[in-house]
Motif scaffolding. Structure first.
Motif, short mmCIF file in Angstrom:
data_model
loop_
_atom_site.label_atom_id
_atom_site.label_comp_id
_atom_site.label_asym_id
_atom_site.label_seq_id
_atom_site.Cartn_x
_atom_site.Cartn_y
_atom_site.Cartn_z
N TYR A 188 5.13 4.25 -7.94
CA TYR A 188 3.91 3.44 -7.94
C TYR A 188 2.69 4.20 -8.40
CZ TYR A 188 2.45 5.54 -3.53
OH TYR A 188 2.07 6.42 -2.57
N SER A 189 2.76 5.52 -8.53
CA SER A 189 1.59 6.30 -8.91
C SER A 189 1.00 5.84 -10.23
CB SER A 189 1.94 7.79 -8.98
OG SER A 189 2.18 8.27 -7.68
N ALA A 190 1.83 5.35 -11.13
CA ALA A 190 1.32 4.87 -12.41
C ALA A 190 0.41 3.66 -12.24
CB ALA A 190 2.49 4.54 -13.34
N ASP A 191 0.53 2.96 -11.11
CA ASP A 191 -0.30 1.80 -10.85
C ASP A 191 -1.71 2.18 -10.42
OD1 ASP A 191 1.69 0.04 -11.46
OD2 ASP A 191 2.21 -0.40 -9.39
N CYS A 192 -1.93 3.42 -10.02
CA CYS A 192 -3.23 3.86 -9.54
C CYS A 192 -3.73 4.99 -10.43
CB CYS A 192 -3.14 4.33 -8.08
SG CYS A 192 -4.78 4.62 -7.34
N SER A 193 -4.55 4.63 -11.39
CA SER A 193 -5.02 5.63 -12.34
C SER A 193 -6.36 6.22 -11.88
CB SER A 193 -5.17 5.00 -13.73
OG SER A 193 -6.09 3.93 -13.68
N VAL A 236 -2.32 4.69 1.25
CA VAL A 236 -3.51 4.89 0.43
C VAL A 236 -3.28 6.09 -0.48
CG1 VAL A 236 -4.69 6.30 2.18
CG2 VAL A 236 -6.04 5.17 0.42
N GLU A 237 -3.78 5.99 -1.71
CA GLU A 237 -3.66 7.10 -2.67
C GLU A 237 -5.03 7.33 -3.30
OE1 GLU A 237 -1.00 8.56 -6.45
OE2 GLU A 237 -1.13 6.42 -6.07
N ASN A 238 -5.49 8.59 -3.25
CA ASN A 238 -6.77 8.99 -3.83
C ASN A 238 -6.49 9.77 -5.12
OD1 ASN A 238 -9.31 9.89 -4.48
ND2 ASN A 238 -9.62 11.06 -2.60
N THR A 239 -6.74 9.17 -6.28
CA THR A 239 -6.49 9.86 -7.55
C THR A 239 -7.70 10.66 -8.02
OG1 THR A 239 -7.23 8.01 -8.94
CG2 THR A 239 -4.89 8.04 -8.26
N ARG A 240 -8.79 10.57 -7.29
CA ARG A 240 -10.00 11.28 -7.71
C ARG A 240 -9.79 12.79 -7.59
NH1 ARG A 240 -14.16 7.27 -8.01
NH2 ARG A 240 -15.72 8.91 -8.08
N LYS A 241 -10.38 13.54 -8.50
CA LYS A 241 -10.16 14.99 -8.56
C LYS A 241 -11.13 15.78 -7.69
CE LYS A 241 -8.49 14.37 -13.20
NZ LYS A 241 -8.84 14.36 -14.61
N ASP A 242 -12.32 15.23 -7.43
CA ASP A 242 -13.36 15.98 -6.73
C ASP A 242 -14.02 15.21 -5.59
OD1 ASP A 242 -13.22 18.27 -8.47
OD2 ASP A 242 -14.21 17.04 -9.99
#
Length: 137
Positions: free
Chosen positions: A42-47, A82-88
């Motif tokens: 599912y990671s591809a769903d959260c860019s 919950v998935e946080n794709t933010r880098k900072d």
């Protein structure tokens, strides 16, 4: 070229995720490792740069990117994952039971283990503030 309507193919992703998770367990992976294998589907769903909520490994209920204010969850209220794709940027979560948690940059976790998640605040900070335990620890 004939195109297949999207609703006919939408069932493939849940089936694939279930197959990956089941195969991982059969292969001798721990439940956590099996969950990680399923999460890869599912990671591809959260860019980037979103924080995404899921009601299951394959059903995204919302994504957020605005920083600096508390946002009340509607369709994502009570999310399983919950998935946080933010880098900072950390994402702070509030729960209906008064608890609060922090999701680190590029982190994920299971808010359903804490309670019913009801609000999100995406901070401009890369570290969790005091009083906000890291989700999953």
């Amino acid at each position: 070229m004939h195109r297949i309507p999207r609703h006919r193919t939408s069932g493939l992703r849940p089936a694939f995720a279930a197959l990956v998770a089941a195969g991982a367990v059969v292969a001798g992976l721990s439940p956590a490792a099996a969950a990680a294998a399923a999460r890869a589907t599912y990671s591809a769903d959260c860019s980037y740069p979103y924080v995404c909520f899921y009601s299951s490994y394959t059903t995204k209920t919302g994504q957020f990117e605005d920083t600096g204010y508390w946002q009340t969850l509607t369709s994502s209220r009570g999310a399983f994952l919950v998935e946080n794709t933010r880098k900072d940027n950390v994402a702070l979560l509030r729960f209906t039971n008064g608890k609060q948690r922090c999701v680190v940059p590029r982190g994920s976790g299971y808010p359903s283990d804490v309670g019913t998640v009801s609000q999100i605040y995406i901070s401009t900070s890369s570290t969790c503030p005091s009083g906000y335990p890291i989700l999953g620890s």
